[in-house]
Scaffold this active site. Structure first.
Site, short mmCIF file in Angstrom:
data_model
loop_
_atom_site.label_atom_id
_atom_site.label_comp_id
_atom_site.label_asym_id
_atom_site.label_seq_id
_atom_site.Cartn_x
_atom_site.Cartn_y
_atom_site.Cartn_z
N MET A 161 43.82 35.01 4.94
CA MET A 161 43.21 34.12 3.95
C MET A 161 43.89 34.25 2.59
O MET A 161 44.70 35.14 2.36
CB MET A 161 41.72 34.43 3.82
N HIS A 162 43.55 33.33 1.69
CA HIS A 162 43.87 33.39 0.26
C HIS A 162 45.32 33.07 -0.10
O HIS A 162 45.65 32.98 -1.28
CB HIS A 162 43.55 34.77 -0.34
N ASP A 219 40.70 34.47 8.85
CA ASP A 219 40.65 35.56 9.82
C ASP A 219 39.28 36.21 9.90
O ASP A 219 38.82 36.56 10.99
CB ASP A 219 41.75 36.60 9.54
#
Length: 489
Positions: free
Chosen positions: A78-79, A237
């Protein structure tokens, strides 16, 4: 059969799951190591994710045949900030989740919007991990690239774009961008306006099990999948991993140790921590939310120790040594702040340390102290759950921390909860495949999918003697961070 694809930090994993929830094929392909040109920087080439995805998909298709796969789901780290131009071309390497360069951008956001107001709007404070802070860094330091941005995606959504030609993102993933109105499951026009991020850059949002795209002819030619195969939105995830572990109902909790570590709790409504120490995100389950605490360097702590003092040694051999050391590591403590820390400190400058070393400590003590220190760090999240009234009815273990018996036992005793180990813990790729199955109509919803596919193999009770030692050790652990902060400023 349903394909789940996990675009991780270290590699891409493909699994194919049947309607009974059985994993019938799997394959993995490593990524090139992430670049870190300066301390705290972390970048990856999105084209390398696409290369790895093609190879992993071709491997499972070669085993089963592309015609047997009925839908696809994606998950991944992520991110990350993937920046594309108007033609869909990558403008620069992606700044990934563990990049820590954006402290000044976080400070600017808290000044410009106000920390409390930002938490009201997005349910989270500004942290260097989040996508928005990375975009603001590029705006400040690489304005010529920022001026050419037409699309912003997260890592797994870039791979979906290459598979389908569609710009899309699920609301669970979008929660980690700091651009989402988490409570209302839509982009925050106010945050986008204040920060100068055109909403036109942001992809269309979907719920995780929704079909949002279809495999293109170009992607079918290089993967072996059928043209027109439905692709669901998927999840980041942690969201997909929670689905794969059956963490759907309020009170259900998972503790997952991978490179990072996460304690994840499902909630019926958005539950904000006023201090922002926990993340509040949309769940991959439509109409539900989750809170989670993150330890930046969980499994990474053990890998760092192994590579530093015992290169080439197996983890099993090291943990077998550590099992001979008593609970509490004879007073040795480890604080796992190799990459700064998120929960509960929100401090990218936090530093790791062994504390309490004596001449009597050996390699086995160092290993056990790392295992215990990571568990103490994750226990900080359970402490916050209790403070905020978030129920914990049961804990399921996932990731590498669920595979070794010693780490399982340590976690049960540190958390003070009976922990479940699943019969087949396949991580985020498995959850992504279940999402794909719901999208294809194999199950009516995720509750039904998880009831069919997930089996508990073992339950581990806390050891009372160890629990008492860890209660003392945890109190000592909590005193280390303020002391280190005083040293490192």
């Amino acid at each position: 059969m349903f394909l789940g694809l996990d675009i991780g930090t270290g590699g891409t994993r493909a699994v194919v799951v049947s309607e009974r929830g059985d994993v019938v094929a799997s394959a993995s392909e490593e990524h090139a190591p992430f670049r870190s040109d300066f301390p705290g920087w972390a970048e990856q080439d999105p084209e390398d994710w696409w290369r790895a995805a093609q190879k992993a998909i071709r491997a499972v298709v070669g085993e089963l045949g592309g015609g047997r796969i009925h839908s696809v789901g994606l998950t991944g780290q992520m991110h990350g900030a993937v920046m594309l131009d108007a033609d869909g071309k990558v403008l620069r390497p992606a700044l990934i989740w563990c990049d820590q360069r954006t402290d000044k951008e976080c400070e600017w956001l808290h000044r410009e919007i106000g920390r409390e107001r930002l938490i009201e709007l997005t349910a989270n404070p500004a942290l260097p991990n989040f996508t928005l802070t990375k975009l603001l860094w590029v705006k400040q330091h690489q304005p010529e690239i920022f001026a050419r941005i037409a699309h912003v995606l997260c890592p797994k959504d870039y791979v979906r774009y290459r598979l389908t030609g569609t710009y899309a993102m699920d609301v669970q993933e979008a929660s980690g961008t700091l651009l989402l109105d988490v409570a209302n499951r839509r982009w925050s026009s106010e945050v986008a306006r204040i920060t100068g991020i055109p909403e036109a850059w942001l992809p269309q949002l979907f719920e995780s099990p929704e079909v949002c795209a279809h495999i293109s002819a170009e992607a079918a030619a290089v993967t072996g999948l059928k043209t027109g195969l439905p692709v669901v939105a998927g999840a980041g995830d942690q969201g997909a991993g929670a689905v794969g572990m059956g963490i759907l109902e309020p009170g259900s909790v998972s503790a997952t140790i991978g490179t990072s570590g996460v304690v994840f709790a499902a909630t019926a409504a958005p539950t904000r921590d006023p201090q922002g120490r926990l993340h509040t995100f949309c769940h991959a389950v439509p109409g539900r939310w989750h809170v989670m605490g993150v330890t930046q360097a969980a499994g990474l702590s053990l890998r760092w120790l192994r590579d530093t003092i015992a290169p080439g040694e197996s983890y099993d051999a090291l943990t077998a040594e550590a099992a001979k050391v008593p609970a509490g590591s004879d007073g040795l403590l480890w604080t796992p702040y190799l990459l700064g820390e998120r929960t509960p400190h929100l401090d990218s400058q936090a530093r790791a340390a062994f504390v309490g070393l004596t001449a009597g400590h050996r390699r086995s003590h160092l290993v056990r102290a790392v295992l215990e220190g990571v568990a103490y760090s994750l226990n900080d999240t359970f402490t916050l759950f209790a403070e905020l009234g978030i129920p914990v009815k049961g804990v399921r273990l996932g990731g590498g921390g669920a595979r070794g018996p010693l780490w399982r036992e340590i976690q049960a005793s540190v958390y003070g909860h009976t922990v479940d180990v699943l019969a087949a813990e396949e991580g985020g790729a498995f959850g992504a495949a279940l999402l794909a199955g719901v999208g294809a109509g194999a199950w009516p919803d995720l509750d039904a999918a998880c009831a069919e596919a997930i089996t508990v193999a073992q339950q581990i009770e806390p050891d009372e003697a160890a629990r008492e030692r860890y209660a003392v050790g945890y109190q000592g652990y909590r005193r280390v961070y303020p002391a280190l902060r005083g040293i490192h400023g």
